[in-house]
Design a protein around this motif. Structure first.
Motif, PDB file in Angstrom:
ATOM      1  N   ALA A  63       3.477  28.089  -4.011  1.00 11.21           N
ATOM      2  CA  ALA A  63       3.642  26.917  -4.865  1.00 11.21           C
ATOM      3  C   ALA A  63       2.978  27.206  -6.227  1.00 11.21           C
ATOM      4  O   ALA A  63       1.994  27.923  -6.305  1.00 11.21           O
ATOM      5  N   ARG A  64       3.503  26.680  -7.296  1.00 10.07           N
ATOM      6  CA  ARG A  64       4.741  25.945  -7.378  1.00 10.07           C
ATOM      7  C   ARG A  64       5.881  26.818  -7.920  1.00 10.07           C
ATOM      8  O   ARG A  64       7.057  26.472  -7.818  1.00 10.07           O
ATOM      9  N   ASP A  65       5.509  27.981  -8.475  1.00  8.21           N
ATOM     10  CA  ASP A  65       6.524  28.855  -9.062  1.00  8.21           C
ATOM     11  C   ASP A  65       7.512  29.368  -8.027  1.00  8.21           C
ATOM     12  O   ASP A  65       8.629  29.758  -8.369  1.00  8.21           O
ATOM     13  N   GLY A  66       7.111  29.364  -6.759  1.00  6.63           N
ATOM     14  CA  GLY A  66       7.995  29.863  -5.720  1.00  6.63           C
ATOM     15  C   GLY A  66       8.964  28.834  -5.164  1.00  6.63           C
ATOM     16  O   GLY A  66       9.821  29.171  -4.334  1.00  6.63           O
ATOM     17  N   TYR A  67       8.860  27.589  -5.614  1.00  4.64           N
ATOM     18  CA  TYR A  67       9.676  26.502  -5.059  1.00  4.64           C
ATOM     19  C   TYR A  67      11.175  26.776  -5.223  1.00  4.64           C
ATOM     20  O   TYR A  67      11.943  26.759  -4.253  1.00  4.64           O
ATOM     21  N   LEU A  68      11.608  27.048  -6.435  1.00  8.23           N
ATOM     22  CA  LEU A  68      13.026  27.304  -6.682  1.00  8.23           C
ATOM     23  C   LEU A  68      13.443  28.684  -6.201  1.00  8.23           C
ATOM     24  O   LEU A  68      14.602  28.882  -5.801  1.00  8.23           O
ATOM     25  N   LEU A  69      12.518  29.630  -6.237  1.00 11.36           N
ATOM     26  CA  LEU A  69      12.824  30.973  -5.737  1.00 11.36           C
ATOM     27  C   LEU A  69      13.128  30.932  -4.241  1.00 11.36           C
ATOM     28  O   LEU A  69      13.999  31.651  -3.749  1.00 11.36           O
ATOM     29  N   LYS A  70      12.433  30.069  -3.517  1.00 10.15           N
ATOM     30  CA  LYS A  70      12.687  29.918  -2.079  1.00 10.15           C
ATOM     31  C   LYS A  70      14.072  29.320  -1.832  1.00 10.15           C
ATOM     32  O   LYS A  70      14.766  29.701  -0.876  1.00 10.15           O
ATOM     33  N   ILE A  71      14.496  28.404  -2.691  1.00  8.69           N
ATOM     34  CA  ILE A  71      15.827  27.811  -2.552  1.00  8.69           C
ATOM     35  C   ILE A  71      16.907  28.884  -2.720  1.00  8.69           C
ATOM     36  O   ILE A  71      17.897  28.923  -1.983  1.00  8.69           O
ATOM     37  N   ILE A  72      16.699  29.784  -3.679  1.00  8.13           N
ATOM     38  CA  ILE A  72      17.623  30.916  -3.849  1.00  8.13           C
ATOM     39  C   ILE A  72      17.620  31.774  -2.593  1.00  8.13           C
ATOM     40  O   ILE A  72      18.678  32.173  -2.086  1.00  8.13           O
ATOM     41  N   ALA A  73      16.421  32.048  -2.075  1.00  9.49           N
ATOM     42  CA  ALA A  73      16.287  32.897  -0.884  1.00  9.49           C
ATOM     43  C   ALA A  73      17.000  32.297   0.320  1.00  9.49           C
ATOM     44  O   ALA A  73      17.621  33.016   1.114  1.00  9.49           O
ATOM     45  N   GLU A  74      16.921  30.992   0.478  1.00 12.30           N
ATOM     46  CA  GLU A  74      17.574  30.328   1.611  1.00 12.30           C
ATOM     47  C   GLU A  74      19.078  30.561   1.599  1.00 12.30           C
ATOM     48  O   GLU A  74      19.688  30.819   2.653  1.00 12.30           O
ATOM     49  N   GLU A  75      19.687  30.483   0.421  1.00 13.38           N
ATOM     50  CA  GLU A  75      21.135  30.703   0.320  1.00 13.38           C
ATOM     51  C   GLU A  75      21.491  32.159   0.594  1.00 13.38           C
ATOM     52  O   GLU A  75      22.515  32.455   1.224  1.00 13.38           O
ATOM     53  N   ILE A  76      20.660  33.081   0.127  1.00 11.28           N
ATOM     54  CA  ILE A  76      20.911  34.509   0.350  1.00 11.28           C
ATOM     55  C   ILE A  76      20.806  34.844   1.832  1.00 11.28           C
ATOM     56  O   ILE A  76      21.675  35.524   2.399  1.00 11.28           O
ATOM     57  N   ILE A  77      19.757  34.350   2.486  1.00 12.20           N
ATOM     58  CA  ILE A  77      19.542  34.638   3.909  1.00 12.20           C
ATOM     59  C   ILE A  77      20.662  34.046   4.759  1.00 12.20           C
ATOM     60  O   ILE A  77      21.122  34.662   5.724  1.00 12.20           O
ATOM     61  N   THR A  78      21.131  32.856   4.393  1.00  9.36           N
ATOM     62  CA  THR A  78      22.227  32.222   5.131  1.00  9.36           C
ATOM     63  C   THR A  78      23.476  33.098   5.126  1.00  9.36           C
ATOM     64  O   THR A  78      24.162  33.241   6.143  1.00  9.36           O
ATOM     65  N   CYS A  79      23.768  33.716   3.980  1.00  3.74           N
ATOM     66  CA  CYS A  79      24.977  34.533   3.855  1.00  3.74           C
ATOM     67  C   CYS A  79      24.808  35.945   4.421  1.00  3.74           C
ATOM     68  O   CYS A  79      25.714  36.472   5.050  1.00  3.74           O
ATOM     69  N   PHE A  80      23.647  36.536   4.173  1.00  2.00           N
ATOM     70  CA  PHE A  80      23.467  37.949   4.525  1.00  2.00           C
ATOM     71  C   PHE A  80      22.720  38.156   5.844  1.00  2.00           C
ATOM     72  O   PHE A  80      22.593  39.288   6.314  1.00  2.00           O
ATOM     73  N   GLN A  81      22.217  37.059   6.424  1.00  2.00           N
ATOM     74  CA  GLN A  81      21.546  37.132   7.729  1.00  2.00           C
ATOM     75  C   GLN A  81      20.410  38.162   7.754  1.00  2.00           C
ATOM     76  O   GLN A  81      20.256  38.926   8.703  1.00  2.00           O
TER      77      GLN A  81
END
Length: 683
Positions: free
Chosen positions: A287-305
């Motif tokens: 926190a807090r700079d990682g908040y939006l970076l984590k949102i990006i990561a969630e989408e990447i992990i969902t697609c690339f497993q």
């Protein structure tokens, strides 16, 4: 024959009602080239596959030259391609045509702003027509319209490839008006091609509305340097599609979709791949700079497993630095007396040491106590006061003992929270943060090592300015970029891009159920009005679209290095599109976030004059990003600021002498000055 004169509406199709998931129309050819690389049984020559985009473009030009009509069809284009390359069989040409048509359908999407307008007009009982200059067949275009919105496929469609006349010379408009028995002045046409949809419409007596949002933005154009690069086609295409979908949202959505998303996506994508390859199973976004970076990561992990779990860790310098005091040493002074864009007062020193000001003052000797009381707790400490306080912290045994014992008590709470969040369960964990000096990482590593001596940590940073003495194999720092400077520079602007919907972490506490939780400062009141949720949505939507596109093209080279440096340069240049949105955010560079102000407000005439006559240190209180404030200001303040002697002198020095040479000159000049002064005093 009587022509109707009630208002009628017509729309262009491509890049007005529908678009493709690429930067431009050549993206279909680029995608087809990549398909040909995968389909080996079609047996195309290697040269043909490698040069397919150029060959396809040339074939379209040749088909136009051969045709006796103003418009051509896709079949005629592939016939022209076959005539130039007789080694390509008719069956292969037919397969190519079918592939291109399937890619057109697969990669099309609706443009919500204009589709919703069509639906609204229909609901009101208006006549709506579709007019398009396009080589695709009516069958294919109807399938694309059906995919975008079924109601579109039922509208009257006037297609140049079928009628053999075009909008670009005005003949198609005249045909439409005659066929519909309407006068041209009763027709309002909307489209994205200024020549065909506006100039030629007006010349034909038709009113026009220019739709320009499907044109690439200045930001998108900045890094779209090569239209035959598949990766860039997909990134810019994802940005464009996301931007078009948020037409009715706040400007912050557009910033997230077209700037922040493309800038940081590659950093997150690459760090996840690296962490997985290094066997790191748990990554914590700070926190807090990682908040939006984590949102990006969630989408990447969902697609690339990716085989990794991600977490969000509430932490900050304010919440951890005090807990890292095991012994009061000079090393502690860096943060106890730190001044960034704020001033250091006795009140702030007390707060950082977890003291009430009236208690801390009583630990000092009578002379220092009297001097500080007389000076004032909220006034900036003098250098003499700071030196005397440092001496007291090192040599006042009762004060040292109190600080160290309180730090030990608080450290148990900090460790309790970190342990609860799973930091001590694994052999090595990963952190993700914006970066710079990595002192927060060093602090947390120091604290947790006291609980688990073999605690190992790898931090992935967007950028660092240097590596501290505490950078070790068990406390690794992995930056995507190096910014080799201790000056703030671009850092605060990049931090501003990483907005968050919650306040900073002040401390930690244990509740009645034994659960540790962070104590958060209230979120800034301006952030909701600015549009942080829209900003987040833009970033998330972009990340989702790009992840799907990349996952569908696993063999392409992901050249994120072709994007991020260009966008950083745009920040430095204060591109108006970015400066106008970011400039209204509020900022504070100090640990406590007390000195909050607008990051880059526009200059009034009065503010411009005040800025010009302010010292270098005080200028940061007017703006943290001069170029953006200048870009946002009106003409007269800009003229005044152009006359600023301090900035002009600085610019002149930079042009005349390099920094290295200047440092060398100063280094040699100092002893000479001392020598001259010593001779003067002897006299």
């Amino acid at each position: 024959m009587k022509f109707k004169n009630m208002t009628n509406y017509s729309f262009d199709i491509f890049d007005t009602l529908i678009s493709r998931k690429f930067a431009n129309d050549k993206g279909i050819f680029v995608s087809l080239r990549e398909k040909l690389k995968e389909i080996r049984d079609l047996e195309f020559p290697i040269y043909f596959i490698d040069e397919f985009v150029n060959l396809r473009i040339r074939a379209q030009k040749l088909a136009h030259e051969k045709s006796s009509y103003p418009e051509i069809t896709l079949e005629e284009i592939y016939s022209a391609l076959g005539s130039e390359h007789p080694e390509i069989k008719d069956k292969q040409l037919f397969q190519l045509q079918e592939l291109e048509e399937s890619l057109e359908i697969e990669n099309c999407y609706s443009i919500p702003e204009n589709v919703s307008k069509v639906i609204e007009l229909l609901e009101l009982g208006n006549k709506v027509l579709l007019i398009s200059d396009m080589y695709l067949s009516k069958t294919i275009i109807l399938q694309m319209l059906e995919k975008a919105n079924p109601r579109l496929s039922s509208l009257p469609l006037y297609l140049s490839s079928e009628l053999k006349i075009r909008k670009s010379d005005g003949t198609l408009y005249r045909h439409v008006c005659n066929d519909q028995k309407i006068i041209p002045l009763s027709l309002i046409h909307k489209g994205d091609n200024f020549h065909s949809d506006c100039i030629m419409a007006e010349r034909s007596g038709v009113k026009s509305v220019f739709y320009k949002d499907s044109i690439l933005s200045q930001v998108e154009k900045s890094y779209f340097k090569e239209e035959q690069n598949t990766f860039l086609q997909l990134v810019v295409g994802a940005s464009k599609q996301t931007r078009l979908e948020g037409y009715n949202l706040k400007p912050s959505y557009r910033l997230g979709a077209s700037f922040m998303g493309p800038m940081f996506y590659g950093f997150v994508y690459n760090l996840l791949k690296q962490a997985v390859s290094e066997g790191i199973k748990h990554i914590y976004f700070l926190a807090r700079d990682g908040y939006l970076l984590k949102i990006i990561a969630e989408e990447i992990i969902t697609c690339f497993q990716f085989d990794v779990e991600i977490h969000y860790l509430y932490t900050s310098r304010q919440a951890t630095y005090f807990a890292s005091i095991f012994r009061v040493t000079t090393q502690c002074f860096d943060w106890i007396f730190q001044e960034m864009d704020n001033i250091i007062t006795f009140n702030r020193v007390a707060k950082r040491l977890h003291f009430e000001v009236d208690i801390l003052i009583n630990y000092l000797d009578s002379d220092l106590k009297k001097s500080i009381v007389s000076h004032g707790f909220d006034n900036r400490l003098t250098l003499n006061h700071i030196n005397l306080l440092k001496n007291a912290l090192l040599n006042n045994s009762s004060l040292k003992t109190k600080i160290e014992s309180e730090a030990a008590i608080y450290r148990k709470t900090v460790i309790g929270y970190f342990e609860q969040e799973g930091l001590l369960k694994n052999e090595r964990v990963g952190f993700v943060d914006i970066g710079w000096r990595g002192t927060l990482q060093d602090t947390i590593h120091k604290i947790l090592k006291s609980k688990k001596p073999n605690f190992k940590l790898t931090s992935y940073y967007f950028a660092v300015t240097h590596f501290s003495a505490y950078t070790l194999p068990e406390n690794r720092k992995v930056p995507a970029y190096m910014f080799p400077s201790n000056k703030p520079g671009i850092g605060p602007i990049l931090e501003l891009l990483l907005q968050c919907n919650h306040g900073t972490t002040i401390s930690y506490e244990k509740d009645e159920n034994g659960h540790f939780k962070p104590v958060l400062k209230d979120p800034p009141i301006h952030i909701e009005k600015w549009g942080v949720e829209s900003y987040k949505q833009g970033i998330q939507n972009f990340s989702q679209k790009l992840s799907k596109s990349l996952a569908s093209n696993p063999k392409i080279e992901t050249s994120f290095e072709a994007i991020t440096p260009i966008l950083i340069e745009m920040l430095e240049d204060a591109t108006p599109e970015v400066a106008s949105i970011l400039g209204d955010l509020y900022y504070s560079g100090d640990i406590e976030e007390l000195n909050i102000r607008k990051f880059a407000p526009s200059f009034s005439v009065l503010k411009a004059l005040q800025y010009m006559f302010s010292s270098r240190k005080k200028r940061g209180h007017f703006t943290q990003w001069f170029d953006a404030s200048y870009s946002r200001s009106k003409t007269l303040p800009q003229i005044l600021l152009k006359l600023d002697p301090q900035r002009n002198m600085k610019s002149l020095i930079r042009n005349l002498i390099t920094k290295k040479k200047l440092e060398d000159n100063i280094k040699h000049l100092k002893p000479m000055v001392k020598l001259k002064l010593s001779k003067f005093y002897k006299k």
